[in-house]
Design an enzyme around this catalytic site. Structure first.
Site, short mmCIF file in Angstrom:
data_model
loop_
_atom_site.label_atom_id
_atom_site.label_comp_id
_atom_site.label_asym_id
_atom_site.label_seq_id
_atom_site.Cartn_x
_atom_site.Cartn_y
_atom_site.Cartn_z
CG ASP A 392 -2.05 0.94 1.18
OD1 ASP A 392 -2.34 1.46 0.08
OD2 ASP A 392 -2.67 1.18 2.23
CD GLU A 395 -0.20 5.32 -4.25
OE1 GLU A 395 -0.94 4.34 -4.40
OE2 GLU A 395 0.20 5.69 -3.13
CG ASP A 467 -7.96 4.62 -0.07
OD1 ASP A 467 -7.81 3.40 0.14
OD2 ASP A 467 -7.13 5.48 0.30
#
Length: 804
Positions: A392, A395, A467
């Site tokens: 997670d 990015e 999300d």
């Protein structure tokens, strides 16, 4: 030469060219170029204003094949031909025109500025073809047809994103163009921030541009969309077989803690007899959110906890965030700092950003030594019994969403800025995590789930769509996102069932879990301070609906598992946008129908909002059967369809053969040895493979598997069962055949009559009436009076059954 008096730089005239065994390279007035024939289907185009190309080393794993092609010089152009593509290269302005073997234009550059530079930004403008549609581009919101829209590729932590927001977490610069019964694909292999414009704000051009780097793209042409996806995944890799447990129901929350809560969760699934395979541990399992730790108070004895829930048949997946807390008493930080494994400023100081643990350094996954170090660190979890990892925040995310552009990455020794490296960061973190599992869980299949990635991510990880929000609009957007990822070769993808952000309403959860039954990744997840999202959290009615669909998922596992094997071979996704099989049927792009898709080739799923009890559906050409009643329906028509909350609209393509098993508590539960094979009357010849292996090791890569081919000849009324591979012992000893849309009177095997039965078939159980009563009466749908028979599968001989 500059075009007009602007700052636009174009290639100019070709000044020299030279033939090689795999293509052509040369120079123009202002740039260098290289055309590489990768195979008959794919041609790579590289153009740079620098004398050396700077390719992305991470996405393409294929090498050019030495295939026959021709190169011919004409008065004002050159012609490069393969068996499937004809490429015209104009001498004066380096304009590329791609045609099929019949001479029909597939894609053509703009006449004077098809390839151009504005400062460091490089662009490729393509003339819009009449009625051209564009599909794909991976994790992009909006409609199926991308025409008239602009999209940006820049991996972004986009919490609670809108259903038309862009960009999101993952970049996949690959799209497919469709016009005049022809299709082509373009993969722009440049990791800088890029923009794709599909005729937005103009009626002349589509174009793609990157802020820096080379023009480096692969042009692909095949006879259909399926062929283009397969060719693209030949370049970037195909999805390996996942462990079978990863295909079952997965339960996640931000977060389940302390350890007693995890045990309660696992026991509740088993007490309620709701099948499930996986429990996730989010950031609260860590000490102060520091990766490679367990909180000593919340998880006092993590190894014993994991062993306990594994004894209940669960696998455990833990979250991994890349941020390494700046703490001199924290070994991962001190090790990474001493070994120079973090991304840095140009002066050699570590870049630090704030995330969950506070100020953090970030591993440089573009450095081989960092990937090896990270892979080794995973041993901390593996020795505790962890089965998989959830990468997670990769990015990479930081509070404030900004990393200075001058921050430097190793980039395999090339040294590159954040501008070039950001989009591949998640890809390389997933790669390193996958490698750690492969190296230290030797012989076991890795399971990695990632939020971020780039082209080629399918080799290392499954993807979820980040999300999302607890709303009907997001539920439908998730379907389109997963289908668009599938168009880009990412077969193992899914969304958070129920929505991550906000409180899910009971009907919405019921509809969402029904829909997700027909999604490659089957995971429920919600955030902290929201209502729970377990199947029993919304009352008895929703619990039973949820249980019904989870049970259906486990029944369908033979079909799903075989579909994953086919995808591993071909690159074709399990969740197929209708644009794959019905590319030139305009109705599939209609807003009312773009949420429909094919699952495992033969199941047509119509995603519908939770508040609708009647919806409009479109059945493409052919004949279809309603999955839950067996009702036969003509295709090429629009229908109003009843969709009470307990029944999602699902249809079966005529000719389909669906292998279905009995319900199991989890995927490694003992089978009863029975497989139910449902055959839906069609025309001509139909085939269905049943693929089996041990479901957990990599032995399948060495042909340790079983393949049984079920073939139905509807013209000759002949059914055959052929064992085409038997290096793994099949778990099925009995096959029960059910024939939908046809009544059997006689059947014989090896001259002996088989006993014909007539049964009612229900794929879902009846919903009980509760006190207080539900909002409406529940229907109970069955396929009535289905004829069939049973045969033994023991022995290795093939079987041929004659039907009347």
């Amino acid at each position: 030469m500059n075009s007009n008096k602007s700052n636009l730089l174009v290639p100019g005239q070709i000044t020299n060219e030279k033939l090689s065994s795999t293509g052509v390279f040369g120079k123009t007035e202002n740039c260098y170029f290289k055309l590489t024939v990768y195979n008959e289907t794919s041609i790579r185009v590289q153009v740079s204003i620098k004398s050396e190309f700077s390719p992305n080393p991470y996405s393409v794993i294929a090498s050019p094949e030495e295939v026959k092609f021709s190169w011919e010089e004409k008065n004002d152009h050159y012609v490069l031909k393969t068996k499937k593509i004809e490429l015209i290269l104009e001498k004066d302005n380096f304009r590329l025109i791609f045609k099929n073997s019949s001479g029909t234009i597939l894609s053509e550059d703009a006449a004077l500025f098809g390839i151009n530079w504005q400062g460091t930004a490089v662009s490729c403008y393509k003339k819009l073809q009449q009625w051209e549609k564009f599909i794909g581009l991976g994790e992009k919101t909006g409609g199926l047809n991308r025409y008239g829209q602009t999209y940006t590729n820049w991996n972004t932590d986009h919490f609670g994103y809108g259903t038309n927001a862009d960009p999101l977490y993952l970049s996949l610069p690959f799209y497919i163009g469709l016009h005049h019964d022809n299709c082509y694909g373009i993969f722009f292999d440049n990791s800088h921030k890029s923009t794709f414009n599909f005729g937005a704000g103009n009626n002349r051009f589509s174009y793609f541009t990157a802020e820096d780097g080379d023009l480096d793209y692969y042009f692909i042409h095949e006879k259909n969309v399926e062929g283009i996806i397969s060719a693209y995944t030949t370049l970037t890799g195909k999805t390996p077989m996942p462990p079978k447990w990863a295909l079952g129901y997965q339960q996640c929350r931000y977060s389940y803690y302390p350890d007693k809560e995890v045990i309660r969760l696992a026991k509740t699934f088993r007490e309620k007899e709701i099948p499930a395979d996986t429990i996730y541990l989010d950031i609260h399992h860590m000490e102060e959110c520091k990766v490679f730790t367990f909180d000593k108070k919340r998880f006092e004895k993590p190894t014993e906890l994991i062993k306990h829930i594994k004894n209940l048949g669960f696998k455990v997946v833990v979250i991994l965030d890349p941020g390494i807390k700046v703490d001199e008493d924290y070994p991962p930080y001190t090790e990474g700092n001493e070994q120079q494994l973090f991304i840095k400023y140009p002066d050699g100081k570590n870049y630090e950003g704030q995330v969950w643990p506070g100020w953090c350094a970030f591993p440089d996954f573009t450095k081989p030594e960092t990937r090896d170090w990270w892979a080794e660190k995973l041993n901390f979890y593996l020795q505790a019994g962890v089965d998989g990892f959830w990468t997670d925040m990769n990015e990479p995310a930081t509070w404030g969403q900004t990393i200075p552009d001058l921050v430097q990455f190793n980039y395999e020794g090339q040294i590159a800025s954040h501008k070039k490296s950001r989009n591949v960061y998640g890809l390389q973190m997933a790669r390193s995590t996958n490698n750690g599992l492969a190296n230290y869980h030797q012989g076991k299949r890795p399971f990695v789930l990632t939020r971020s990635g780039f082209a080629g991510i399918q080799r290392y990880a499954a993807v979820w769509t980040g999300d999302n929000v607890a709303s009907d609009e997001h539920m439908l957007a998730g379907v389109r996102l997963v289908n668009s990822l599938g168009l880009g070769g990412i077969s193992f993808a899914g969304y958070d069932i129920g929505g991550f952000v906000g409180n899910t309403q009971p009907k919405l959860f019921a509809r969402w879990i029904a829909l997700a039954t027909f999604c490659p990744l089957f995971r429920a997840h919600t955030m902290i301070n929201s209502n729970a999202s377990e199947p029993w959290a919304f009352g008895e009615e929703v619990e039973q609906i949820s249980k019904n669909y989870i049970r259906l998922r486990y029944k369908l596992l033979p079909l799903i598992y075989t579909a994953f094997y086919k995808s591993y071979q071909s690159g074709i996704p399990l969740s197929k946008s209708l644009s794959i099989d019905y590319s030139f049927d305009d109705k599939v792009y209609h807003g009312a129908y773009e949420n429909q898709y094919l699952f495992c080739e033969h199941l047509l799923v119509a995603a519908v909002e939770s508040y609708k009890e009647i919806t409009k559906i479109y059945l493409p050409e052919g004949t279809w059967y309603h999955f839950f009643t067996g009702e036969k329906l003509d295709g090429d028509q629009e229908l109003l369809w009843e969709c009470p909350i307990e029944y999602l609209p699902v249809f079966v393509k005529a000719g389909a053969i669906l292998p279905v098993q009995s319900v199991k508590t989890h995927t490694e539960d003992v089978k009863d040895g029975q497989i139910n094979i449902h055959i839906y009357k069609g025309m001509g010849l139909s085939e269905q493979l049943i693929y089996e292996d041990d479901g957990k090791s990599t032995a399948y890569q060495k042909s340790s598997f079983s393949k049984t081919l079920i073939r139905m000849d509807f013209t000759a009324n002949k059914l055959s069962i052929e064992k085409i591979a038997a290096n793994y012992e099949s778990e099925y000893h009995t096959a029960n055949f059910f024939f939908h849309g046809m009544q059997l009177h006689k059947a014989s095997l090896a001259g002996k009559k088989l006993e014909i039965s007539h049964k009612n078939v229900a794929f879902l159980d009846e919903i009980s009436e509760y006190d207080p009563l539900p909002e409406a009466d529940h229907s109970f749908k069955i396929c009535q009076n289905v004829s069939g028979f049973s045969i033994s599968l023991e022995g290795k001989e093939n079987r041929s059954i004659h039907l009347n």
